[in-house]
Design a protein around this motif. Structure first.
Motif, PDB file in Angstrom:
ATOM      1  N   PRO A  34       0.802  -1.238   0.000  1.00 45.96           N
ATOM      2  CA  PRO A  34       0.000   0.000   0.000  1.00 45.96           C
ATOM      3  C   PRO A  34       0.830   1.282   0.000  1.00 45.96           C
ATOM      4  O   PRO A  34       0.310   2.353  -0.329  1.00 45.96           O
ATOM      5  CB  PRO A  34      -0.817  -0.096   1.299  1.00 45.96           C
ATOM      6  N   THR A  38      -0.732   0.666  -4.380  1.00 46.85           N
ATOM      7  CA  THR A  38      -2.067   1.232  -4.218  1.00 46.85           C
ATOM      8  C   THR A  38      -2.486   1.129  -2.755  1.00 46.85           C
ATOM      9  O   THR A  38      -2.262   0.106  -2.110  1.00 46.85           O
ATOM     10  CB  THR A  38      -3.123   0.555  -5.118  1.00 46.85           C
ATOM     11  N   GLU A  39      -3.085   2.195  -2.264  1.00 46.41           N
ATOM     12  CA  GLU A  39      -3.587   2.197  -0.888  1.00 46.41           C
ATOM     13  C   GLU A  39      -4.789   1.265  -0.735  1.00 46.41           C
ATOM     14  O   GLU A  39      -5.128   0.872   0.368  1.00 46.41           O
ATOM     15  CB  GLU A  39      -3.967   3.617  -0.467  1.00 46.41           C
ATOM     16  N   SER A 140       7.448   4.353  -8.404  1.00 46.08           N
ATOM     17  CA  SER A 140       6.988   4.614  -7.042  1.00 46.08           C
ATOM     18  C   SER A 140       7.720   3.725  -6.038  1.00 46.08           C
ATOM     19  O   SER A 140       8.108   4.190  -4.959  1.00 46.08           O
ATOM     20  CB  SER A 140       5.474   4.378  -6.954  1.00 46.08           C
ATOM     21  N   GLU A 149       9.055   7.513   0.839  1.00 42.97           N
ATOM     22  CA  GLU A 149       7.722   7.939   0.424  1.00 42.97           C
ATOM     23  C   GLU A 149       7.499   7.626  -1.052  1.00 42.97           C
ATOM     24  O   GLU A 149       8.149   8.196  -1.927  1.00 42.97           O
ATOM     25  CB  GLU A 149       7.550   9.439   0.669  1.00 42.97           C
ATOM     26  N   THR A 151       4.628   6.868  -4.395  1.00 41.89           N
ATOM     27  CA  THR A 151       3.478   7.554  -4.980  1.00 41.89           C
ATOM     28  C   THR A 151       2.443   6.513  -5.403  1.00 41.89           C
ATOM     29  O   THR A 151       2.196   6.314  -6.594  1.00 41.89           O
ATOM     30  CB  THR A 151       3.910   8.422  -6.178  1.00 41.89           C
ATOM     31  N   TYR A 153      -1.288   4.587  -5.868  1.00 44.77           N
ATOM     32  CA  TYR A 153      -2.643   5.019  -6.196  1.00 44.77           C
ATOM     33  C   TYR A 153      -3.332   5.321  -4.871  1.00 44.77           C
ATOM     34  O   TYR A 153      -3.235   4.559  -3.922  1.00 44.77           O
ATOM     35  CB  TYR A 153      -3.380   3.908  -6.961  1.00 44.77           C
ATOM     36  N   LYS A 154      -4.031   6.448  -4.823  1.00 47.10           N
ATOM     37  CA  LYS A 154      -4.720   6.853  -3.588  1.00 47.10           C
ATOM     38  C   LYS A 154      -6.232   6.784  -3.783  1.00 47.10           C
ATOM     39  O   LYS A 154      -6.729   6.986  -4.883  1.00 47.10           O
ATOM     40  CB  LYS A 154      -4.299   8.256  -3.178  1.00 47.10           C
ATOM     41  N   LYS A 155      -6.912   6.512  -2.683  1.00 42.03           N
ATOM     42  CA  LYS A 155      -8.374   6.386  -2.690  1.00 42.03           C
ATOM     43  C   LYS A 155      -9.037   7.616  -3.282  1.00 42.03           C
ATOM     44  O   LYS A 155      -8.596   8.723  -3.070  1.00 42.03           O
ATOM     45  CB  LYS A 155      -8.893   6.190  -1.258  1.00 42.03           C
TER      46      LYS A 155
END
Length: 155
Positions: A34, A38-39, A140, A149, A151, A153-155
């Motif tokens: 995550p 992707t988160e 990422s 950190e 990058t 995919y975020k919700k």
């Protein structure tokens, strides 16, 4: 750091070098998806037999089973279910039955990651979209491992 993308007739292959240790790479692939991919992550990816699902919004998901883990050396996932519900794609389930292999090596403090997506090739309809996706998320993963950190995919 160099990066190399090989358009194989048979499989998608991407090789990247990262200024980190193999144990950190292995941990990112088995415990920290995550934080770089992707988160929207459900399940577990740490042991053989584990099942996990990643999502990219409501239109795209992939469910994978961990087939092999070799500490600090190799991780293998089999895609058991997948949907890429994009209007441009006629075959939205092409990932099902493909295998994602991560091979990890370290040389003088530099880790080399070789991603082989067995079954993703130039004959697959989603090849361009999917290979661009791999480029984005491998970038990422590299950023995550080098800076802490990524990058995803975020919700």
């Amino acid at each position: 750091m160099k990066t190399m993308n090989t358009n194989s007739v048979e499989n998608y292959i991407h090789i990247i070098e990262i200024n980190t240790t193999v144990d950190k790479v292995y941990h990112a692939l088995t415990h920290e998806i995550p934080l770089w991919w992707t988160e929207l992550f459900e399940g577990s990816s740490s042991e053989v037999g584990n099942l996990f699902t990643i999502r990219f919004g409501d239109q795209i998901h992939k469910t994978m089973r961990v087939k092999e883990v070799a500490a600090n050396a190799k991780v293998v996932w089999l895609v058991e279910d997948s949907l890429i519900a994009l209007p441009d794609l006629k075959n939205q389930t092409e990932w099902i039955g493909t295998t994602i292999v991560w091979e990890i090596e370290e040389n003088k403090g530099i880790s080399q990651i070789k991603l082989i997506h067995v079954g993703l090739n130039l004959a697959i309809e989603c090849y361009e979209i999917c290979s661009n996706g791999w480029m984005q998320f491998i970038g990422s993963l590299k950023k995550f491992l080098e800076t802490g950190e990524g990058t995803p995919y975020k919700k």
